[in-house]
Design a protein around this motif. Structure first.
Motif, PDB file in Angstrom:
ATOM      1  N   ARG A  84       3.008  -3.770  32.328  1.00 56.95           N
ATOM      2  CA  ARG A  84       3.205  -5.167  31.903  1.00 56.95           C
ATOM      3  C   ARG A  84       4.532  -5.706  32.445  1.00 56.95           C
ATOM      4  NH1 ARG A  84       2.044  -4.114  27.131  1.00 56.95           N
ATOM      5  NH2 ARG A  84       4.078  -3.994  26.129  1.00 56.95           N
ATOM      6  N   SER A  94       2.368 -20.649  21.887  1.00 61.28           N
ATOM      7  CA  SER A  94       3.536 -21.205  21.174  1.00 61.28           C
ATOM      8  C   SER A  94       4.833 -20.765  21.854  1.00 61.28           C
ATOM      9  CB  SER A  94       3.498 -20.773  19.710  1.00 61.28           C
ATOM     10  OG  SER A  94       3.369 -19.373  19.618  1.00 61.28           O
ATOM     11  N   TYR A 101      18.727 -16.592  22.065  1.00 65.74           N
ATOM     12  CA  TYR A 101      19.192 -16.503  23.453  1.00 65.74           C
ATOM     13  C   TYR A 101      19.063 -17.856  24.147  1.00 65.74           C
ATOM     14  CZ  TYR A 101      18.630 -11.569  22.374  1.00 65.74           C
ATOM     15  OH  TYR A 101      18.709 -10.340  21.780  1.00 65.74           O
TER      16      TYR A 101
ATOM     17  N   ILE B  10      20.959  -7.534  23.889  1.00 67.78           N
ATOM     18  CA  ILE B  10      20.279  -7.601  22.586  1.00 67.78           C
ATOM     19  C   ILE B  10      21.248  -7.233  21.463  1.00 67.78           C
ATOM     20  CG2 ILE B  10      18.460  -6.569  21.168  1.00 67.78           C
ATOM     21  CD1 ILE B  10      16.911  -6.101  23.843  1.00 67.78           C
ATOM     22  N   ARG B 328       9.640 -10.582  15.062  1.00 67.39           N
ATOM     23  CA  ARG B 328       9.071 -11.433  16.108  1.00 67.39           C
ATOM     24  C   ARG B 328       9.800 -11.212  17.435  1.00 67.39           C
ATOM     25  NH1 ARG B 328      10.792 -16.249  17.888  1.00 67.39           N
ATOM     26  NH2 ARG B 328       9.308 -17.596  19.017  1.00 67.39           N
ATOM     27  N   GLU B 329      11.143 -11.101  17.342  1.00 66.76           N
ATOM     28  CA  GLU B 329      11.945 -10.873  18.552  1.00 66.76           C
ATOM     29  C   GLU B 329      11.524  -9.577  19.243  1.00 66.76           C
ATOM     30  OE1 GLU B 329      16.133 -10.529  17.745  1.00 66.76           O
ATOM     31  OE2 GLU B 329      16.556  -9.629  19.693  1.00 66.76           O
ATOM     32  N   ILE B 332       8.139  -9.962  20.922  1.00 69.57           N
ATOM     33  CA  ILE B 332       8.222 -10.716  22.183  1.00 69.57           C
ATOM     34  C   ILE B 332       8.793  -9.828  23.286  1.00 69.57           C
ATOM     35  CG2 ILE B 332       9.348 -12.658  23.343  1.00 69.57           C
ATOM     36  CD1 ILE B 332       9.289 -14.101  20.598  1.00 69.57           C
ATOM     37  N   LEU B 333       9.866  -9.104  22.944  1.00 68.13           N
ATOM     38  CA  LEU B 333      10.472  -8.219  23.951  1.00 68.13           C
ATOM     39  C   LEU B 333       9.473  -7.162  24.409  1.00 68.13           C
ATOM     40  CD1 LEU B 333      14.019  -7.793  22.360  1.00 68.13           C
ATOM     41  CD2 LEU B 333      13.483  -8.969  24.497  1.00 68.13           C
ATOM     42  N   ARG B 334       8.707  -6.644  23.448  1.00 66.10           N
ATOM     43  CA  ARG B 334       7.681  -5.655  23.827  1.00 66.10           C
ATOM     44  C   ARG B 334       6.642  -6.299  24.731  1.00 66.10           C
ATOM     45  NH1 ARG B 334       5.920  -1.600  21.054  1.00 66.10           N
ATOM     46  NH2 ARG B 334       4.930  -1.241  23.070  1.00 66.10           N
ATOM     47  N   ALA B 335       6.248  -7.546  24.410  1.00 69.56           N
ATOM     48  CA  ALA B 335       5.260  -8.242  25.237  1.00 69.56           C
ATOM     49  C   ALA B 335       5.794  -8.474  26.643  1.00 69.56           C
ATOM     50  CB  ALA B 335       4.888  -9.575  24.585  1.00 69.56           C
ATOM     51  N   LEU B 336       7.120  -8.572  26.750  1.00 67.95           N
ATOM     52  CA  LEU B 336       7.728  -8.773  28.082  1.00 67.95           C
ATOM     53  C   LEU B 336       7.898  -7.451  28.814  1.00 67.95           C
ATOM     54  CD1 LEU B 336      10.498 -11.394  27.201  1.00 67.95           C
ATOM     55  CD2 LEU B 336       8.282 -11.798  28.281  1.00 67.95           C
ATOM     56  N   ALA B 338       9.312  -4.479  27.273  1.00 66.48           N
ATOM     57  CA  ALA B 338      10.265  -3.524  26.686  1.00 66.48           C
ATOM     58  C   ALA B 338       9.489  -2.396  26.015  1.00 66.48           C
ATOM     59  CB  ALA B 338      11.148  -4.232  25.669  1.00 66.48           C
ATOM     60  N   ARG B 340       8.907   0.845  23.391  1.00 64.48           N
ATOM     61  CA  ARG B 340       9.266   1.096  21.989  1.00 64.48           C
ATOM     62  C   ARG B 340      10.667   1.698  21.900  1.00 64.48           C
ATOM     63  NH1 ARG B 340       5.244   0.827  18.080  1.00 64.48           N
ATOM     64  NH2 ARG B 340       3.111   0.941  18.832  1.00 64.48           N
ATOM     65  N   VAL B 421       2.815  -5.328  18.268  1.00 56.77           N
ATOM     66  CA  VAL B 421       3.040  -6.517  19.091  1.00 56.77           C
ATOM     67  C   VAL B 421       1.945  -7.555  18.879  1.00 56.77           C
ATOM     68  CG1 VAL B 421       3.347  -7.363  21.438  1.00 56.77           C
ATOM     69  CG2 VAL B 421       4.202  -5.108  20.807  1.00 56.77           C
ATOM     70  N   ALA B 422       0.708  -7.128  19.025  1.00 58.64           N
ATOM     71  CA  ALA B 422      -0.396  -8.094  18.987  1.00 58.64           C
ATOM     72  C   ALA B 422      -0.456  -8.827  17.652  1.00 58.64           C
ATOM     73  CB  ALA B 422      -1.712  -7.366  19.253  1.00 58.64           C
ATOM     74  N   LEU B 425       2.657 -11.147  17.104  1.00 59.70           N
ATOM     75  CA  LEU B 425       2.591 -12.377  17.902  1.00 59.70           C
ATOM     76  C   LEU B 425       1.519 -13.303  17.357  1.00 59.70           C
ATOM     77  CD1 LEU B 425       3.032 -11.056  21.564  1.00 59.70           C
ATOM     78  CD2 LEU B 425       4.701 -12.163  20.098  1.00 59.70           C
ATOM     79  N   ASN B 428       2.665 -15.221  14.423  1.00 56.69           N
ATOM     80  CA  ASN B 428       3.735 -16.190  14.731  1.00 56.69           C
ATOM     81  C   ASN B 428       3.319 -17.177  15.805  1.00 56.69           C
ATOM     82  OD1 ASN B 428       6.350 -15.311  13.261  1.00 56.69           O
ATOM     83  ND2 ASN B 428       5.381 -13.431  13.967  1.00 56.69           N
ATOM     84  N   LEU B 429       2.039 -17.533  15.794  1.00 56.31           N
ATOM     85  CA  LEU B 429       1.560 -18.476  16.812  1.00 56.31           C
ATOM     86  C   LEU B 429       2.247 -19.820  16.692  1.00 56.31           C
ATOM     87  CD1 LEU B 429      -2.252 -17.779  17.062  1.00 56.31           C
ATOM     88  CD2 LEU B 429      -0.578 -17.641  18.903  1.00 56.31           C
TER      89      LEU B 429
END
Lengths: 226, 429
Positions: A84, A94, A101, B10, B328-329, B332-336, B338, B340, B421-422, B425, B428-429
């Protein structure tokens, strides 16, 4: 050769009362390198789950998801994280910007975990999107449209080969939506990244040469259950 | 920016975003760290200063009783004298072939709460408080004349009293017992005799700095003083010689030709004799005192450890409480991309950063505690502690704080590690 090839993909959820519910069943789907495809689908049709599996955020129960020939389903979680980080950009409905940041830092994070964030490239992206005066602004200091552009820049910051966009214009007014879509498509085109976009907005869908009806693609949403 | 720099960003941003709790946690870690370092350093330095400081004598000969009290009274100029011994005993040990130096002390008076010790000029001419180092005078100061009402003032005593060469003062009756110059024991009656200061001594960083020295004859002849050398009361008359049999001293400070001679003298005085006590060796007597007071130190150490635990708990809860808002942070970082372990490391690193900052600030706390403790100890005893003296605790404590921080960080880090993550996220839509 396809950049992304999905075959016989199945994802089930187990409800709290123990009932198994199939949410995804896709026989075949593919995306060529640099291609831009829109998936049309209503809320709850499983398209976000599909994008999460393609992104490696969720694991598939069965089937095959190959990216550039590599089987994603067989990867462990850490390998999927790396996949990914290196190969994908993701635009959320959203935006999911990091509130603590700045705009620039948010964009840098887009590439930080893959090949390594490139601050100069991140800044170029924001300048290209007209945010040169908003680099140090935090998300709450930006308009919705500006936040959307930061999210677009972040998705492209890691120079991905494929961008996944989940209702990327869902929170924008029609004019801003068209503008954001053009920016996203233009950036993907310029970087040679494929784009897999999910939307239910006809105006957005109409801009794509190739559209797929997710309700047709996903057999589970047509009542085909295990 | 690679993963490591992202990690540092971070951590840095989280510390800034939670500035208040970060500050409170850093301060509590600093207090814990500083307290632990100070407890160990003060204990070690006090022990070293009292048990191994500049004494210059091997033994103290005094009235039959507690060796500890004898040492406290004569070496550290604390507590009351356990009693007197006859002058004849002083003469006897002075003539002993094993004794290199015997100096008599007579106490019982003070000036503004500062202890006055009657002695002989040998304290300035022969006595070495550390090997090769005699008392030195500031400027043109000189020892007192044994037959005149003259005085030599220790450096700290001069600072406290303001006495300087040429000044005249009148002693008062009684001695300060606890080192508190403001509250001397005794009736405080001022003697008529006037003493002239012939010199002020340079600092020795020992209890002697708090003493005013006068001729021992002066103590014998001080108005109202009664000598009981023969068992009967005797008051010295002006101009008349005091017969030796009436004289008595509080103690005799002894330096042997060889330290090993102390054993023979100890046997002679403590086991065969019945009128006196020999405190020998002085360092052992003080060490025994510290052993007896060891439980106080252990309680202080226990309290310090508890403070560290409390600081660790505070650190844990302050980070743990931010986990819900930061879920949530992390998603998001995991979705990008990052991993575990990246978010896990970020939390542990954040806790360790707080520990490091706390430990660094802890040195300031340590310095402050040491400065205050050193001032009090110097004021009360004349012993000088060195704030900058090396002690292993100065390294061990920050390392221990770092470990406590890392352990405290693991619990919230596990929560961050487990972020789904899923679902996060999606919520928090």
């Amino acid at each position: 050769m396809d950049l992304l090839h999905v075959e016989n993909l199945i994802k089930d959820y187990v409800s709290p009362d123990g009932e198994v519910q199939r949410v995804l069943e896709i026989a075949n789907f593919s995306l060529a390198a640099g291609e831009q495809v829109a998936l049309r689908g209503s809320s709850g049709s499983g398209k976000t789950t599909f994008l999460h599996i393609v992104a490696g955020i969720l694991a598939a129960d069965r089937g095959s998801v190959r990216f550039d020939g590599e089987e994603i389903v067989d990867l462990n979680e850490s390998q999927r994280d790396q996949y990914r980080a290196r190969e994908l950009g993701y635009v959320f409905q959203s935006f999911h910007l990091l509130g603590a940041y700045s705009a620039l830092e948010n964009v840098i994070f887009g590439g930080a975990f893959g090949s390594g964030g490139d601050p100069a490239f991140a800044e170029d992206l924001l300048v290209t999107l007209g945010l040169e005066h908003r680099l140090k602004h935090r998300p709450h200091q930006l308009s919705i449209g500006q936040q959307q552009r930061v999210a677009l820049a972040r998705a492209l910051a890691g120079r991905p080969r494929m961008v996944l966009a989940d209702e990327p214009t869902g929170n924008l007014d029609p004019t801003a939506a068209v503008e954001a879509l053009e920016l996203l498509r233009g950036l993907c085109r310029n970087q040679g990244a494929a784009l897999l976009l999910v939307s239910h907005d006809p105006a957005v869908l109409g801009a794509f040469d190739r559209q797929e009806d997710f309700a047709v693609l996903n057999q589970a949403s047509r009542g085909v259950t295990p | 920016m690679n993963s490591l720099r992202a990690l540092l960003l971070i951590v840095r941003r989280s510390l800034r975003e939670h500035a208040l709790s970060t500050t409170v946690t850093v301060v509590s870690a600093a207090l814990a760290s500083g307290l632990v370092m100070a407890v160990f350093a003060v204990a070690a330095q006090s022990r070293a200063a009292f048990a191994g400081g500049p004494v210059g004598f091997d033994a103290v000969l005094g009235a039959r009783g507690s060796a500890t009290q004898l040492v406290l009274n004569t070496v550290f100029h604390l507590e009351t004298s356990p009693g007197n011994i006859p002058w004849s005993l002083y003469k006897e040990v002075r003539e002993d072939r094993t004794v290199e130096l015997a100096i008599p002390y007579a106490v019982g008076d003070n000036y503004r709460g500062l202890r006055i010790v009657g002695t002989t000029p040998e304290i300035f001419t022969k006595f070495e408080y550390v090997k090769g180092q005699k008392f030195e005078f500031v400027g043109y100061g000189e020892p007192f004349d044994a037959d005149l009402r003259q005085a030599v003032v220790g450096s700290e005593a001069a600072r406290i009293s303001g006495l300087k060469r040429g000044d005249v003062f009148q002693p008062s009756h009684g001695v300060p017992v606890s080192g508190n110059a403001q509250n001397p024991d005794g009736n405080g009656v001022q003697h008529d005799e006037r003493y002239v200061v012939t010199g002020v001594l340079k600092p020795t960083n020992s209890p002697s700095d708090r003493v005013i020295w006068i001729p021992i004859e002066g103590i014998f002849r001080m108005g109202g003083h009664v000598l009981r050398g023969t068992g009967e009361n005797f008051e010295a008359q002006a101009g008349a010689v005091i017969p030796d049999e009436h004289k008595e001293v509080s103690a005799v400070m002894l330096k042997f030709k060889s330290p090993i001679h102390g054993r023979r003298m100890e046997d002679l005085i403590n086991r065969q004799g019945k009128v006196a006590t020999l405190a020998w060796p002085i360092a052992n007597v003080v060490a025994q005192l510290f052993e007896r007071l060891g439980w106080v130190n252990r309680i202080l150490e226990l309290v310090a450890y508890l403070v560290v635990l409390v600081a660790g708990g505070g650190l844990l809860s302050s980070i743990y409480n931010t986990m819900n808002e930061r879920r949530r942070e992390f998603a998001i970082l995991r979705a990008l991309g990052a991993r575990r372990r990246t978010v896990f490391s970020a939390i542990v690193l954040e806790a360790m950063t707080i520990s490091v900052l706390g430990s660094l600030l802890g040195y300031l706390v340590y310095g402050t505690i040491m400065a205050v403790a050193a001032a009090i100890i110097r004021e009360r005893t004349g012993v000088v502690l060195d704030t900058f003296e090396w002690h292993p605790a100065l390294v061990q404590t920050p390392l221990a704080m770092l470990a406590v921080g890392a352990i405290a960080g693991i619990f919230p880090a596990r929560k961050a590690y487990a972020t789904d993550v899923a679902s996060t996220l999606s919520r928090n839509l």
